[in-house]
Write a protein that holds these residues in place. Structure first.
Motif, PDB file in Angstrom:
ATOM      1  N   ALA A 305       0.856  -1.187   0.000  1.00 15.45           N
ATOM      2  CA  ALA A 305       0.000   0.000   0.000  1.00 15.45           C
ATOM      3  C   ALA A 305       0.890   1.234   0.000  1.00 15.45           C
ATOM      4  O   ALA A 305       1.999   1.219   0.546  1.00 15.45           O
ATOM      5  CB  ALA A 305      -0.909   0.004   1.221  1.00 15.45           C
ATOM      6  N   THR A 306       0.393   2.297  -0.621  1.00  9.67           N
ATOM      7  CA  THR A 306       1.079   3.585  -0.605  1.00  9.67           C
ATOM      8  C   THR A 306       0.213   4.571   0.161  1.00  9.67           C
ATOM      9  O   THR A 306      -0.915   4.860  -0.243  1.00  9.67           O
ATOM     10  CB  THR A 306       1.334   4.100  -2.030  1.00  9.67           C
ATOM     11  OG1 THR A 306       2.130   3.144  -2.731  1.00  9.67           O
ATOM     12  CG2 THR A 306       2.061   5.428  -1.992  1.00  9.67           C
ATOM     13  N   LEU A 307       0.744   5.062   1.287  1.00 10.95           N
ATOM     14  CA  LEU A 307       0.027   6.037   2.092  1.00 10.95           C
ATOM     15  C   LEU A 307       0.400   7.447   1.643  1.00 10.95           C
ATOM     16  O   LEU A 307       1.528   7.709   1.227  1.00 10.95           O
ATOM     17  CB  LEU A 307       0.375   5.864   3.574  1.00 10.95           C
ATOM     18  CG  LEU A 307       0.240   4.446   4.165  1.00 10.95           C
ATOM     19  CD1 LEU A 307       0.568   4.464   5.649  1.00 10.95           C
ATOM     20  CD2 LEU A 307      -1.145   3.891   3.932  1.00 10.95           C
ATOM     21  N   ASN A 308      -0.576   8.360   1.749  1.00 10.67           N
ATOM     22  CA  ASN A 308      -0.348   9.759   1.390  1.00 10.67           C
ATOM     23  C   ASN A 308       0.223   9.875  -0.027  1.00 10.67           C
ATOM     24  O   ASN A 308       1.273  10.480  -0.258  1.00 10.67           O
ATOM     25  CB  ASN A 308       0.614  10.409   2.401  1.00 10.67           C
ATOM     26  CG  ASN A 308       0.365  11.898   2.560  1.00 10.67           C
ATOM     27  OD1 ASN A 308      -0.731  12.389   2.295  1.00 10.67           O
ATOM     28  ND2 ASN A 308       1.381  12.632   2.978  1.00 10.67           N
ATOM     29  N   ARG A 378      -6.336   8.906   0.565  1.00 15.04           N
ATOM     30  CA  ARG A 378      -5.227   8.777   1.506  1.00 15.04           C
ATOM     31  C   ARG A 378      -4.417   7.502   1.306  1.00 15.04           C
ATOM     32  O   ARG A 378      -3.366   7.324   1.921  1.00 15.04           O
ATOM     33  CB  ARG A 378      -5.741   8.819   2.941  1.00 15.04           C
ATOM     34  CG  ARG A 378      -6.592   7.648   3.333  1.00 15.04           C
ATOM     35  CD  ARG A 378      -6.964   7.656   4.796  1.00 15.04           C
ATOM     36  NE  ARG A 378      -7.566   6.387   5.177  1.00 15.04           N
ATOM     37  CZ  ARG A 378      -6.880   5.301   5.520  1.00 15.04           C
ATOM     38  NH1 ARG A 378      -5.567   5.326   5.516  1.00 15.04           N
ATOM     39  NH2 ARG A 378      -7.500   4.189   5.857  1.00 15.04           N
ATOM     40  N   ILE A 379      -4.897   6.579   0.443  1.00 14.41           N
ATOM     41  CA  ILE A 379      -4.186   5.311   0.290  1.00 14.41           C
ATOM     42  C   ILE A 379      -4.496   4.699  -1.073  1.00 14.41           C
ATOM     43  O   ILE A 379      -5.593   4.869  -1.608  1.00 14.41           O
ATOM     44  CB  ILE A 379      -4.579   4.318   1.417  1.00 14.41           C
ATOM     45  CG1 ILE A 379      -3.691   3.089   1.401  1.00 14.41           C
ATOM     46  CG2 ILE A 379      -6.055   3.956   1.335  1.00 14.41           C
ATOM     47  CD1 ILE A 379      -3.875   2.192   2.635  1.00 14.41           C
ATOM     48  N   LYS A 380      -3.507   4.024  -1.626  1.00 18.99           N
ATOM     49  CA  LYS A 380      -3.739   3.217  -2.815  1.00 18.99           C
ATOM     50  C   LYS A 380      -3.066   1.863  -2.616  1.00 18.99           C
ATOM     51  O   LYS A 380      -2.050   1.750  -1.918  1.00 18.99           O
ATOM     52  CB  LYS A 380      -3.233   3.902  -4.081  1.00 18.99           C
ATOM     53  CG  LYS A 380      -1.759   4.224  -4.125  1.00 18.99           C
ATOM     54  CD  LYS A 380      -1.399   4.949  -5.409  1.00 18.99           C
ATOM     55  CE  LYS A 380       0.089   5.320  -5.454  1.00 18.99           C
ATOM     56  NZ  LYS A 380       0.453   6.048  -6.704  1.00 18.99           N
ATOM     57  N   GLU A 437       4.003   9.343  -0.436  1.00 19.11           N
ATOM     58  CA  GLU A 437       4.352   8.065  -1.053  1.00 19.11           C
ATOM     59  C   GLU A 437       5.016   7.099  -0.072  1.00 19.11           C
ATOM     60  O   GLU A 437       6.043   6.482  -0.369  1.00 19.11           O
ATOM     61  CB  GLU A 437       5.267   8.292  -2.254  1.00 19.11           C
ATOM     62  CG  GLU A 437       4.627   9.030  -3.417  1.00 19.11           C
ATOM     63  CD  GLU A 437       3.669   8.158  -4.234  1.00 19.11           C
ATOM     64  OE1 GLU A 437       4.075   7.069  -4.658  1.00 19.11           O
ATOM     65  OE2 GLU A 437       2.526   8.597  -4.439  1.00 19.11           O
ATOM     66  N   GLN A 438       4.436   6.956   1.114  1.00 18.04           N
ATOM     67  CA  GLN A 438       4.981   6.017   2.096  1.00 18.04           C
ATOM     68  C   GLN A 438       4.565   4.597   1.720  1.00 18.04           C
ATOM     69  O   GLN A 438       3.385   4.266   1.698  1.00 18.04           O
ATOM     70  CB  GLN A 438       4.474   6.355   3.498  1.00 18.04           C
ATOM     71  CG  GLN A 438       4.937   5.391   4.587  1.00 18.04           C
ATOM     72  CD  GLN A 438       4.238   5.644   5.907  1.00 18.04           C
ATOM     73  OE1 GLN A 438       3.531   6.645   6.078  1.00 18.04           O
ATOM     74  NE2 GLN A 438       4.406   4.716   6.852  1.00 18.04           N
ATOM     75  N   ARG A 439       5.544   3.757   1.429  1.00 22.04           N
ATOM     76  CA  ARG A 439       5.256   2.375   1.029  1.00 22.04           C
ATOM     77  C   ARG A 439       5.213   1.475   2.261  1.00 22.04           C
ATOM     78  O   ARG A 439       6.098   1.499   3.112  1.00 22.04           O
ATOM     79  CB  ARG A 439       6.316   1.871   0.059  1.00 22.04           C
ATOM     80  CG  ARG A 439       6.194   0.367  -0.238  1.00 22.04           C
ATOM     81  CD  ARG A 439       7.101  -0.084  -1.333  1.00 22.04           C
ATOM     82  NE  ARG A 439       7.140  -1.544  -1.425  1.00 22.04           N
ATOM     83  CZ  ARG A 439       7.463  -2.212  -2.517  1.00 22.04           C
ATOM     84  NH1 ARG A 439       7.798  -1.561  -3.615  1.00 22.04           N
ATOM     85  NH2 ARG A 439       7.478  -3.542  -2.517  1.00 22.04           N
ATOM     86  N   VAL A 440       4.148   0.632   2.315  1.00 23.90           N
ATOM     87  CA  VAL A 440       4.006  -0.346   3.391  1.00 23.90           C
ATOM     88  C   VAL A 440       3.662  -1.684   2.744  1.00 23.90           C
ATOM     89  O   VAL A 440       2.604  -1.832   2.129  1.00 23.90           O
ATOM     90  CB  VAL A 440       2.916   0.049   4.396  1.00 23.90           C
ATOM     91  CG1 VAL A 440       2.886  -0.942   5.549  1.00 23.90           C
ATOM     92  CG2 VAL A 440       3.127   1.468   4.910  1.00 23.90           C
ATOM     93  N   ASP A 441       4.549  -2.660   2.878  1.00 25.66           N
ATOM     94  CA  ASP A 441       4.316  -3.978   2.295  1.00 25.66           C
ATOM     95  C   ASP A 441       3.229  -4.723   3.068  1.00 25.66           C
ATOM     96  O   ASP A 441       3.151  -4.641   4.302  1.00 25.66           O
ATOM     97  CB  ASP A 441       5.597  -4.805   2.301  1.00 25.66           C
ATOM     98  CG  ASP A 441       6.636  -4.265   1.325  1.00 25.66           C
ATOM     99  OD1 ASP A 441       6.236  -3.579   0.365  1.00 25.66           O
ATOM    100  OD2 ASP A 441       7.834  -4.521   1.528  1.00 25.66           O
ATOM    101  N   LEU A 442       2.394  -5.470   2.346  1.00 26.48           N
ATOM    102  CA  LEU A 442       1.399  -6.317   2.986  1.00 26.48           C
ATOM    103  C   LEU A 442       2.082  -7.469   3.707  1.00 26.48           C
ATOM    104  O   LEU A 442       3.191  -7.873   3.343  1.00 26.48           O
ATOM    105  CB  LEU A 442       0.428  -6.875   1.943  1.00 26.48           C
ATOM    106  CG  LEU A 442      -0.860  -6.091   1.675  1.00 26.48           C
ATOM    107  CD1 LEU A 442      -0.541  -4.698   1.141  1.00 26.48           C
ATOM    108  CD2 LEU A 442      -1.755  -6.847   0.693  1.00 26.48           C
TER     109      LEU A 442
END
Length: 500
Positions: A305-308, A378-380, A437-442
């Motif tokens: 997911a990409t936050l902001n 806010r998220i993609k 563009e904060q990346r968070v892995d599932l």
């Protein structure tokens, strides 16, 4: 090495006691004298090899009788219209307890089961789904593989039930087709004039309210016999049966995930389902591609997911925004970048030749800054693919109210991105840092299947939801509609950065 088929033939001719009783087990005397051995049975190399590898132990026989699962399999075959008189005769003969008859029934049951699994779990013949990641497409199991999995299952009865669970759409439409045939197809299929009388409608519908016909068949529920309703009635039940069958074929492009979870997006009805262990656990509305920019039929893995997020506009929308010049950039909070590379330079919008950009002679990148105004919300949720398609939040909540939600440029906008986020992250929602563009892995990638269904299961059987992208093929229209679909969504038209 001896031919495995000959081995099975030899076992049949010899009496096959090793097939019917564990080695060393005491053999009980039978009151029934053994019948003469039946004719040798050629079951093919894979089935013969399966029995050879398991020491000729039976699959459907225990002791001197058929297991209850044999009857369960016969019922499955009968329901699927695959009744085999030779198989039923062999099963009936095996009830005598004669080892030869039991052996023959065991072999025929295995062959019928493997054929059923291979047919039921095959990929559709006309599969339009594009699989972005390996392992997402359905794979037809081999005959030996199907039997080995059944033999290793902790419960053969439970395994037989699981075999029929491909996905909720296939299951629901299959039972829905049976319900449609038992209900709507049995009504008088008489042709109606353009302005039918109340009596003609009553005869055609067998007393069922016209509103109910309209509800099931995807028409505005007005209770009036307008031109569209009369045309739908005159299509006849066989037309709608073919549509259900076509949608079962589409749904079979989604393989069985008995122990996993995945997301299913239907672009015709603009809905999303979260599925775990073959069952729907949650659902929401979505917004999908407009008719000129249809969301493609595809499958991929949501990996992070990409936050902001920023919203990077695709080339066609850049040219469209360029017509508004620098004022449009300020109004929509768009930054102008020299290119799409990580080292792109920020450009002064007042020094850009926007006419050249609109005409395609000058290339720039436009991105919308993060915040509540951003098209991504806010998220993609990213499933990397060359079509630039992903799932994302949106600030435009009012667009979820209409029944027809085909408004996007190809991506899937979510009614409740937070709910999907909680599901994807198993309840451990990541904290935003505030950085773009904060990346968070599932925790683990989750498959998403984007499909197109013009018929869907319902509590009463099935409902038709319309054909917004005009993909239903009818005689004489297939080439024209396929050409229109290609013109409406050429791959070169889609940007690798996503469409929104």
């Amino acid at each position: 090495m001896r031919d495995p088929v000959r081995l099975v033939r030899a076992v049949l001719l010899a009496g096959a006691f090793a097939l019917l009783l564990p080695i060393g087990a005491p053999r009980q005397a039978s009151a029934v004298a053994p019948a003469a051995p039946p004719a040798p049975l050629d079951v093919g190399d894979e089935i013969a090899g399966f029995y050879r590898d398991r020491g000729f132990a039976p699959l459907w026989v225990t002791g001197s009788a058929l297991r209850p699962e044999a009857g369960q399999l016969l019922a499955m075959l009968d329901e699927a219209g695959r009744d085999d008189p030779n198989l039923r005769e062999a099963v009936a003969a095996a009830r005598s307890g004669d080892p030869h008859r039991l052996t023959r029934a065991d072999l025929l049951l295995s062959r019928a089961f493997a054929d059923y699994v291979r047919t039921y779990h095959r990929a559709p013949e006309r599969n339009t789904m594009r699989y972005i990641d390996p392992g997402l497409a359905p794979e037809t199991p081999g005959t030996g593989e199907a039997l080995e999995v059944a033999a290793e299952a902790p419960s053969l009865a439970a395994h037989l039930e699981a075999v029929e669970r491909i996905n909720p759409v296939v299951e629901g439409l299959t039972s829905g087709l049976a319900a449609y045939r038992a209900g709507w197809s049995r009504l008088p299929q008489i042709h109606l004039p353009g302005r039918p009388s109340a009596e003609a409608l009553r005869r055609r519908l067998g007393g069922i309210p016209l509103r109910e016909f309209q509800r099931v068949h995807g028409l505005p529920v007005t209770g009036n016999a307008d031109a569209a309703t009369v045309a739908a009635l005159n299509h006849g039940a066989s037309h709608y049966e073919r549509l259900i069958q076509a949608n079962i074929e589409r749904a079979s492009a989604i393989p069985a995930h008995p122990n996993g979870r995945y997301i299913l997006v239907d672009t015709a009805s603009a809905r999303l389902w979260m599925i775990e262990h073959g069952r729907i656990v949650d659902a929401m509305r979505v917004i999908v591609g407009k008719r000129a920019m249809p969301t493609p039929v595809m499958a991929g893995l949501i990996r992070y997911a990409t936050l902001n997020p920023y919203w990077n506009l695709p080339p066609d929308l850049i040219r469209e925004r360029a017509r508004g010049g620098a004022r449009a950039m300020a109004r929509e909070r768009l930054q102008v970048l020299s290119d799409w590379s990580p080292n792109a330079r920020r450009l002064d919008p007042h020094r850009v030749d926007w006419r050249a950009v609109a005409a395609g002679r000058r290339l720039v990148n436009l991105r919308q800054t993060p915040g509540p105004h951003n098209m991504m919300g806010r998220i993609k949720f990213m499933m990397p693919n060359h079509l630039g398609i992903y799932l994302h939040d949106t600030p435009h909540r009012g667009l979820f109210r209409p029944t027809d939600r085909h408004f996007s440029s190809g991506c899937v906008r979510l009614e409740d991105a937070g709910r999907l986020e909680r599901w994807l992250f198993n309840g451990r929602v990541p904290r935003p840092s505030g950085a773009p563009e904060q990346r968070v892995d599932l925790p683990e990638p989750v498959p998403v299947y984007i499909a197109y269904f013009t018929a869907l299961p319902s509590r009463g059987g099935v409902v038709f939801v319309g054909d917004p992208y005009r993909r239903d093929v009818t005689p004489g229209t297939a080439p024209r509609r396929e050409a229109r679909a290609r013109r409406g969504a050429p791959e070169a038209f889609r940007a690798r950065r996503g469409r929104g």
